[in-house]
Design an enzyme around this catalytic site. Structure first.
Site, PDB file in Angstrom:
ATOM      1  N   PHE A   1      -7.469  19.023 -25.931  1.00  0.00           N
ATOM      2  CA  PHE A   1      -7.757  17.738 -25.916  1.00  0.00           C
ATOM      3  C   PHE A   1      -9.015  17.780 -25.051  1.00  0.00           C
ATOM      4  O   PHE A   1      -9.048  18.827 -24.380  1.00  0.00           O
ATOM      5  CB  PHE A   1      -7.108  17.296 -25.750  1.00  0.00           C
ATOM      6  CG  PHE A   1      -7.238  15.404 -25.369  1.00  0.00           C
ATOM      7  CD1 PHE A   1      -7.833  15.070 -27.206  1.00  0.00           C
ATOM      8  CD2 PHE A   1      -8.156  15.047 -24.775  1.00  0.00           C
ATOM      9  CE1 PHE A   1      -8.122  13.692 -27.144  1.00  0.00           C
ATOM     10  CE2 PHE A   1      -8.354  13.876 -23.873  1.00  0.00           C
ATOM     11  CZ  PHE A   1      -8.531  12.967 -25.923  1.00  0.00           C
ATOM     12  N   THR A   2      -9.877  17.587 -25.750  1.00  0.00           N
ATOM     13  CA  THR A   2     -11.470  16.912 -24.883  1.00  0.00           C
ATOM     14  C   THR A   2     -11.568  17.217 -23.488  1.00  0.00           C
ATOM     15  O   THR A   2     -11.958  17.672 -22.258  1.00  0.00           O
ATOM     16  CB  THR A   2     -12.000  15.963 -25.078  1.00  0.00           C
ATOM     17  OG1 THR A   2     -11.822  14.704 -25.286  1.00  0.00           O
ATOM     18  CG2 THR A   2     -13.127  15.973 -26.603  1.00  0.00           C
TER      19      THR A   2
ATOM     20  N   LYS B   1      -0.933   5.637 -23.711  1.00  0.00           N
ATOM     21  CA  LYS B   1      -0.505   5.742 -25.689  1.00  0.00           C
ATOM     22  C   LYS B   1       0.991   5.049 -25.663  1.00  0.00           C
ATOM     23  O   LYS B   1       2.030   4.200 -25.235  1.00  0.00           O
ATOM     24  CB  LYS B   1      -1.021   7.526 -25.714  1.00  0.00           C
ATOM     25  CG  LYS B   1      -2.642   8.104 -26.225  1.00  0.00           C
ATOM     26  CD  LYS B   1      -3.343   8.121 -24.830  1.00  0.00           C
ATOM     27  CE  LYS B   1      -4.440   8.383 -25.087  1.00  0.00           C
ATOM     28  NZ  LYS B   1      -5.549   8.562 -23.688  1.00  0.00           N
TER      29      LYS B   1
ATOM     30  N   PHE C   1     -19.654  13.131 -26.725  1.00  0.00           N
ATOM     31  CA  PHE C   1     -19.511  12.373 -28.094  1.00  0.00           C
ATOM     32  C   PHE C   1     -19.199  10.804 -27.076  1.00  0.00           C
ATOM     33  O   PHE C   1     -19.425  10.017 -27.967  1.00  0.00           O
ATOM     34  CB  PHE C   1     -18.088  12.869 -28.212  1.00  0.00           C
ATOM     35  CG  PHE C   1     -16.949  13.008 -27.756  1.00  0.00           C
ATOM     36  CD1 PHE C   1     -16.219  13.722 -26.894  1.00  0.00           C
ATOM     37  CD2 PHE C   1     -15.974  11.869 -27.257  1.00  0.00           C
ATOM     38  CE1 PHE C   1     -15.886  13.830 -26.010  1.00  0.00           C
ATOM     39  CE2 PHE C   1     -14.848  11.911 -26.381  1.00  0.00           C
ATOM     40  CZ  PHE C   1     -14.568  12.869 -25.680  1.00  0.00           C
TER      41      PHE C   1
ATOM     42  N   TYR D   1       1.315  -1.427  -0.186  1.00  0.00           N
ATOM     43  CA  TYR D   1      -0.117  -0.035  -0.390  1.00  0.00           C
ATOM     44  C   TYR D   1       0.719   1.177   0.094  1.00  0.00           C
ATOM     45  O   TYR D   1       0.956   2.209  -0.801  1.00  0.00           O
ATOM     46  CB  TYR D   1      -0.447  -0.191   1.398  1.00  0.00           C
ATOM     47  CG  TYR D   1      -1.852   1.539   0.747  1.00  0.00           C
ATOM     48  CD1 TYR D   1      -3.328   0.693   0.418  1.00  0.00           C
ATOM     49  CD2 TYR D   1      -2.213   1.897   1.868  1.00  0.00           C
ATOM     50  CE1 TYR D   1      -3.972   1.871   0.784  1.00  0.00           C
ATOM     51  CE2 TYR D   1      -2.573   3.180   1.775  1.00  0.00           C
ATOM     52  CZ  TYR D   1      -4.070   3.115   0.332  1.00  0.00           C
ATOM     53  OH  TYR D   1      -4.943   4.165   1.342  1.00  0.00           O
TER      54      TYR D   1
ATOM     55  N   ARG E   1     -14.769  13.083 -34.773  1.00  0.00           N
ATOM     56  CA  ARG E   1     -13.689  14.137 -33.983  1.00  0.00           C
ATOM     57  C   ARG E   1     -13.988  15.479 -34.906  1.00  0.00           C
ATOM     58  O   ARG E   1     -13.406  16.455 -35.506  1.00  0.00           O
ATOM     59  CB  ARG E   1     -12.494  14.114 -33.706  1.00  0.00           C
ATOM     60  CG  ARG E   1     -11.724  13.223 -33.093  1.00  0.00           C
ATOM     61  CD  ARG E   1     -11.312  13.209 -31.661  1.00  0.00           C
ATOM     62  NE  ARG E   1     -12.470  13.062 -30.347  1.00  0.00           N
ATOM     63  CZ  ARG E   1     -11.894  12.923 -29.408  1.00  0.00           C
ATOM     64  NH1 ARG E   1     -10.806  12.995 -29.138  1.00  0.00           N
ATOM     65  NH2 ARG E   1     -13.081  12.764 -28.987  1.00  0.00           N
TER      66      ARG E   1
ATOM     67  N   ASP F   1       1.494  18.648 -22.742  1.00  0.00           N
ATOM     68  CA  ASP F   1       0.503  17.551 -22.467  1.00  0.00           C
ATOM     69  C   ASP F   1       1.590  16.687 -23.348  1.00  0.00           C
ATOM     70  O   ASP F   1       0.820  16.654 -24.208  1.00  0.00           O
ATOM     71  CB  ASP F   1      -0.991  17.500 -22.613  1.00  0.00           C
ATOM     72  CG  ASP F   1      -2.165  15.957 -22.905  1.00  0.00           C
ATOM     73  OD1 ASP F   1      -1.069  15.170 -22.061  1.00  0.00           O
ATOM     74  OD2 ASP F   1      -3.195  16.430 -23.512  1.00  0.00           O
TER      75      ASP F   1
HETATM   76  O1  PLI Z   1      -7.727   8.582 -21.182  1.00  0.00           O
HETATM   77  P1  PLI Z   1      -6.610   9.632 -20.036  1.00  0.00           P
HETATM   78  O2  PLI Z   1      -7.659   9.889 -19.221  1.00  0.00           O
HETATM   79  O3  PLI Z   1      -5.555   8.717 -19.707  1.00  0.00           O
HETATM   80  O4  PLI Z   1      -6.212  10.894 -20.879  1.00  0.00           O
HETATM   81  C1  PLI Z   1      -6.170  11.662 -21.374  1.00  0.00           C
HETATM   82  C2  PLI Z   1      -5.847  12.256 -22.651  1.00  0.00           C
HETATM   83  C3  PLI Z   1      -5.693  13.249 -22.385  1.00  0.00           C
HETATM   84  N1  PLI Z   1      -4.294  14.218 -23.639  1.00  0.00           N
HETATM   85  C4  PLI Z   1      -3.950  13.371 -24.829  1.00  0.00           C
HETATM   86  C5  PLI Z   1      -3.847  14.325 -25.792  1.00  0.00           C
HETATM   87  C6  PLI Z   1      -5.233  12.694 -24.776  1.00  0.00           C
HETATM   88  O5  PLI Z   1      -5.016  11.992 -26.728  1.00  0.00           O
HETATM   89  C7  PLI Z   1      -5.596  12.196 -23.940  1.00  0.00           C
HETATM   90  C8  PLI Z   1      -6.791  10.582 -24.070  1.00  0.00           C
HETATM   91  N2  PLI Z   1      -6.948  10.140 -25.506  1.00  0.00           N
HETATM   92  C9  PLI Z   1      -7.842   9.948 -26.029  1.00  0.00           C
HETATM   93  C10 PLI Z   1      -8.867   8.807 -24.890  1.00  0.00           C
HETATM   94  C11 PLI Z   1      -8.026   8.571 -27.118  1.00  0.00           C
HETATM   95  O6  PLI Z   1      -8.284   8.446 -27.610  1.00  0.00           O
HETATM   96  O7  PLI Z   1      -7.138  10.153 -27.884  1.00  0.00           O
END
Ligand code: PLI
Length: 465
Positions: free
Chosen positions: A125-126, A259, A450, A73, A383, A216
């Site tokens: 970004f969203t 990513k 979306f 933990y 998008r 980011d």
């Molecule tokens: O999906 P998260 O919470 O791990 O990350 C959010 C996120 C932050 N910044 C950017 C540039 C992204 O592309 C992003 C998440 N992107 C998704 C889920 C996508 O499908 O592009």
């Protein structure tokens, strides 16, 4: 001499059977999903290009590292491994793990934004924008104009326009700005990179006003690859050294590890500002957990630690970006309109040009994504106007210039034959594009609509070609 083929620098050790569906099954599935590809069950999807987020294939080294996960933990050894990897690869001293990227954005926004402050971003970004706005921030777009033009082939469409930043400072003063939230390989612009020259100039300008840059850095490695392959003076540099140089212009970063980092879950905030790190850890224990796990299992931290090192292997990242371009080139050769240059993580169909008979308020990108699914079982993502949401003041739709369908390529998952299938389906739809009909929105969630919005075809025959 004929150019030689360069194969993927890995072998496939395990396979995952992919569902095979019929057209009537897909027609029923898209109806059930309210013509929103986010609402399709994955059992009904063949090639899944919804996102590159959390969809990577992990390596044998990552899977074996998971067995060594320390699930303590507090004080987990696995966190120490991750911290060491992030310090070495990104160059930031303080590392705060989170369960995914938006959790890091949430904490950062709450700590660094005072209500009423501007948060300039190179496009948006969203989730980044949603968290900034929830913290009382005001989004300000400072990306170069070329990024909003799907016809421009400018190689650095992720660049920041310093004149736009200057305009904001001149109008409201530097103290009206919380920080510069800058993204490499801008997702919503089509996965487009900024140049090192640009980020260097932005950092010099920002220093003059004492304004921090918080990246980011979710797709920073892909951006580093474009710098290596396109920018003068970087061809002989490793992607790892380019990434570190780039991060050096920031005070810190938030990252979705789903990513670049080659894992299925995870994220982090990293910074050289000890005060920011301390405040983040204080909030972390309220929302995510102890600073040595941040909402993740020890095994997840181990997989991230290995992924962070694998992502900067030059042969891997070159093959990843080449596969994206392989798909893009087939579409371009057939005259299918796409955003160019091809992005790092995805090919973006230009739905506005593809379905020029549909006005934007009939959701052309949403319709095209649904039609693609019905045609071939390939799942893509809207998008465009749906993703852009509503203006917080007027409550009218935001109407972005870019109305795109994203064909997002997961890392190390699909072969080029899969890319051929995707290209054939897009080309077939393009040849019968006038048959694709528009949609109306029949359910609209308040935030990040979306993900869960539902639609119906404007004409009973449906959206498919
Ligand atoms: O999906 P998260 O919470 O791990 O990350 C959010 C996120 C932050 N910044 C950017 C540039 C992204 O592309 C992003 C998440 N992107 C998704 C889920 C996508 O499908 O592009």
């Amino acid at each position: 001499m004929r150019p030689r083929t360069i194969a993927e620098p890995y072998r496939i050790k395990m396979v995952e059977p992919m569902p095979v569906t019929t057209r009537p099954q897909r027609e029923a599935a898209i109806r059930e999903a309210g013509w929103n590809t986010f609402l399709l069950p994955s059992d009904a999807v063949g090639i899944d290009l919804l996102t590159d987020s959390g969809t990577s294939a992990m390596s044998d080294r990552q899977w074996s590292a998971m067995m060594l996960g320390d699930e303590a933990y507090a004080g987990s050894r696995s966190f120490a491994n991750l911290e060491r990897a992030i310090r070495e690869i990104y160059g930031f001293e303080h590392v705060v793990p989170t369960h995914q990227g938006r959790a890091a954005e949430h904490l950062t926004s709450q700590i660094r934004i005072k209500p009423g402050q501007y948060v300039p971003m190179n496009m948006y970004f969203t989730t980044t924008r949603a968290h900034a706005e929830r913290a009382g921030g005001i989004f300000y777009d400072c990306i170069v104009d070329e990024a909003h033009d799907s016809h421009s082939e400018f190689p650095w469409k992720g660049n920041i326009d310093i004149q736009k930043l200057q305009k904001l400072v001149d109008a409201h003063g530097a103290e009206s700005i919380a920080y510069l939230s800058l993204a490499p390989c801008v997702n919503m612009a089509g996965g487009q990179p900024f140049s090192m020259a640009n980020i260097k100039a932005v950092a010099a300008w920002a220093k003059g006003y004492n304004l921090p840059i918080i990246f980011d850095a979710t797709r920073a490695v892909e951006n580093a690859y474009f710098i290596q392959s396109r920018e003068e003076g970087y061809a002989s540099r490793s992607v790892a050294s380019i990434l570190k140089e780039m991060m050096g212009y920031g005070e810190g970063c938030t990252v979705s590890s789903k990513k670049d980092n080659l894992v299925n879950i995870g994220g982090f905030m990293a910074t050289n500002n000890p005060d920011f790190a301390r405040k983040t850890k204080e909030l972390l224990v309220v929302f995510e957990g102890m600073p040595t796990y941040g909402g993740l299992a020890g095994r997840d931290l181990e997989a991230m630690a290995v992924g962070v090192r694998e992502m900067v292997e030059d042969a891997y990242i070159a093959s990843r970006i080449r596969q994206v371009a392989y798909l893009g080139q087939q579409l371009a050769d057939a005259g299918v309109p796409t955003v160019k240059p091809f992005g790092g993580h995805a090919i973006f169909l230009d739905a506005r040009a593809f379905l020029s008979h549909l006005p934007q308020d009939q959701f052309p990108a949403q319709s095209l994504a649904a039609a693609l699914y019905v045609d071939s079982g390939v799942r893509a993502m809207e998008r465009g106007i749906v993703s852009a949401g509503r203006d917080p003041k007027t409550h009218d739709h935001c109407r972005p210039k870019l109305e795109l369908v994203r064909l997002t390529i997961p890392r190390r998952v699909y072969t080029n034959l899969h890319m051929d299938v995707v290209a054939e389906s897009c080309i077939a739809l393009f040849e019968q594009r006038e048959k694709i009909q528009g949609l109306k929105m029949v359910y609209e969630p308040e935030s990040l609509r979306f993900f869960q919005a539902r639609f119906e075809p404007l004409v009973a025959a449906g959206v498919g070609a």
